[in-house]
Design a protein around this motif. Structure first.
Motif, mmCIF file in Angstrom:
data_model
loop_
_atom_site.group_PDB
_atom_site.id
_atom_site.type_symbol
_atom_site.label_atom_id
_atom_site.label_comp_id
_atom_site.label_asym_id
_atom_site.label_seq_id
_atom_site.Cartn_x
_atom_site.Cartn_y
_atom_site.Cartn_z
ATOM 1 N N THR A 208 26.163 -19.491 54.659
ATOM 2 C CA THR A 208 26.075 -20.715 55.444
ATOM 3 C C THR A 208 27.244 -21.644 55.118
ATOM 4 O OG1 THR A 208 24.816 -21.926 53.779
ATOM 5 C CG2 THR A 208 23.565 -20.550 55.329
ATOM 6 N N ARG A 209 27.367 -22.683 55.893
ATOM 7 C CA ARG A 209 28.422 -23.661 55.641
ATOM 8 C C ARG A 209 28.247 -24.291 54.263
ATOM 9 N NH1 ARG A 209 29.296 -27.765 60.358
ATOM 10 N NH2 ARG A 209 27.254 -28.527 59.689
ATOM 11 N N GLY A 210 27.001 -24.378 53.826
ATOM 12 C CA GLY A 210 26.716 -24.969 52.529
ATOM 13 C C GLY A 210 26.882 -24.019 51.359
ATOM 14 N N GLY A 211 27.172 -22.747 51.666
ATOM 15 C CA GLY A 211 27.436 -21.790 50.599
ATOM 16 C C GLY A 211 26.265 -20.902 50.219
ATOM 17 N N ASN A 212 25.162 -20.999 50.937
ATOM 18 C CA ASN A 212 24.034 -20.103 50.652
ATOM 19 C C ASN A 212 24.325 -18.735 51.238
ATOM 20 O OD1 ASN A 212 22.356 -22.031 49.325
ATOM 21 N ND2 ASN A 212 21.945 -22.945 51.317
ATOM 22 N N ALA A 213 24.203 -17.714 50.388
ATOM 23 C CA ALA A 213 24.544 -16.362 50.796
ATOM 24 C C ALA A 213 23.318 -15.459 50.793
ATOM 25 C CB ALA A 213 25.608 -15.788 49.869
ATOM 26 N N ASN A 214 23.351 -14.462 51.645
ATOM 27 C CA ASN A 214 22.320 -13.424 51.616
ATOM 28 C C ASN A 214 22.957 -12.073 51.901
ATOM 29 O OD1 ASN A 214 22.560 -14.476 54.355
ATOM 30 N ND2 ASN A 214 20.915 -13.070 54.877
ATOM 31 N N TYR A 215 22.303 -11.036 51.420
ATOM 32 C CA TYR A 215 22.846 -9.684 51.462
ATOM 33 C C TYR A 215 21.761 -8.682 51.831
ATOM 34 C CZ TYR A 215 26.314 -11.963 48.433
ATOM 35 O OH TYR A 215 27.254 -12.823 47.902
ATOM 36 N N ILE A 216 22.206 -7.552 52.377
ATOM 37 C CA ILE A 216 21.264 -6.463 52.513
ATOM 38 C C ILE A 216 21.068 -5.849 51.123
ATOM 39 C CG2 ILE A 216 21.727 -5.947 54.923
ATOM 40 C CD1 ILE A 216 23.605 -3.698 53.977
ATOM 41 N N ASP A 217 19.906 -5.204 50.978
ATOM 42 C CA ASP A 217 19.540 -4.704 49.653
ATOM 43 C C ASP A 217 20.572 -3.727 49.077
ATOM 44 O OD1 ASP A 217 15.931 -4.556 50.281
ATOM 45 O OD2 ASP A 217 17.251 -6.217 49.690
ATOM 46 N N SER A 218 21.151 -2.912 49.919
ATOM 47 C CA SER A 218 22.031 -1.849 49.426
ATOM 48 C C SER A 218 23.336 -2.368 48.829
ATOM 49 C CB SER A 218 22.328 -0.847 50.542
ATOM 50 O OG SER A 218 22.993 -1.484 51.607
ATOM 51 N N VAL A 219 23.694 -3.613 49.101
ATOM 52 C CA VAL A 219 24.949 -4.147 48.556
ATOM 53 C C VAL A 219 24.725 -5.288 47.590
ATOM 54 C CG1 VAL A 219 26.100 -3.516 50.715
ATOM 55 C CG2 VAL A 219 25.428 -5.900 50.332
ATOM 56 N N ARG A 220 23.506 -5.776 47.511
ATOM 57 C CA ARG A 220 23.240 -6.914 46.623
ATOM 58 C C ARG A 220 23.582 -6.534 45.185
ATOM 59 N NH1 ARG A 220 18.483 -7.769 48.089
ATOM 60 N NH2 ARG A 220 18.959 -9.297 49.718
ATOM 61 N N GLY A 221 24.315 -7.414 44.519
ATOM 62 C CA GLY A 221 24.750 -7.137 43.163
ATOM 63 C C GLY A 221 26.091 -6.447 43.076
ATOM 64 N N ARG A 222 26.569 -5.898 44.177
ATOM 65 C CA ARG A 222 27.880 -5.238 44.201
ATOM 66 C C ARG A 222 28.879 -6.015 45.052
ATOM 67 N NH1 ARG A 222 28.457 -0.468 46.581
ATOM 68 N NH2 ARG A 222 26.693 -0.701 48.015
ATOM 69 N N PHE A 223 28.389 -6.624 46.128
ATOM 70 C CA PHE A 223 29.259 -7.366 47.043
ATOM 71 C C PHE A 223 29.045 -8.863 46.855
ATOM 72 C CE2 PHE A 223 29.627 -4.023 50.716
ATOM 73 C CZ PHE A 223 29.992 -3.063 49.793
ATOM 74 N N THR A 224 30.105 -9.616 47.047
ATOM 75 C CA THR A 224 30.027 -11.074 46.996
ATOM 76 C C THR A 224 30.768 -11.659 48.188
ATOM 77 O OG1 THR A 224 29.971 -11.064 44.566
ATOM 78 C CG2 THR A 224 30.492 -13.154 45.665
ATOM 79 N N ILE A 225 30.049 -12.427 48.980
ATOM 80 C CA ILE A 225 30.664 -13.088 50.133
ATOM 81 C C ILE A 225 31.030 -14.519 49.753
ATOM 82 C CG2 ILE A 225 28.447 -13.871 51.084
ATOM 83 C CD1 ILE A 225 29.613 -13.341 53.884
ATOM 84 N N SER A 226 32.149 -14.979 50.270
ATOM 85 C CA SER A 226 32.558 -16.349 49.990
ATOM 86 C C SER A 226 33.387 -16.860 51.165
ATOM 87 C CB SER A 226 33.376 -16.419 48.699
ATOM 88 O OG SER A 226 34.576 -15.669 48.807
ATOM 89 N N ARG A 227 33.492 -18.158 51.240
ATOM 90 C CA ARG A 227 34.317 -18.749 52.282
ATOM 91 C C ARG A 227 35.237 -19.772 51.644
ATOM 92 N NH1 ARG A 227 30.113 -20.934 56.569
ATOM 93 N NH2 ARG A 227 31.898 -22.140 57.358
#
Length: 111
Positions: A51-70
């Protein structure tokens, strides 16, 4: 609005890649941005969003391995992908709501 994804490549399992999506506009205007991926013959699937505020969510298969940022200063959306697996192989697309899509970037992970 134009979105340009980059950073894909060919890596071995366990290695890392960072994808970047450059926007032609100020991304702080986007309430939500996300990465999707698609394998030939399959539907495009959501991978991670932020989100614009920085809240991130992931699918289970990538959680802990991928990091999204803006990065609002650089107008980029990023996806740091660690410990890549062969099943992560796909074309990755960035998206900004309401419905802007970038061209994909290919990620190939060999076993």
């Amino acid at each position: 609005v134009q979105l340009q994804a980059s950073g894909g490549g060919f890596v071995r399992a366990g290695e890392s890649l960072e994808l970047s999506c450059a926007a032609s506009v100020n991304i702080s205007t986007f309430l939500f941005m996300a990465w999707y991926r698609q394998v030939p013959g399959d539907q495009r699937e959501f991978v991670a969003g932020i989100t614009r505020g920085g809240n991130a969510n992931y699918i289970d298969s990538v959680r802990g391995r991928f990091t999204i940022s803006r990065d609002n200063a650089k107008n980029t959306l990023n996806l740091q992908m660690n410990n890549l697996k062969p099943e992560d192989t796909a074309v990755y697309y960035c998206r900004a709501l309401p419905d802007y899509w970038g061209r994909g970037t290919q990620v190939t992970v060999s076993s």
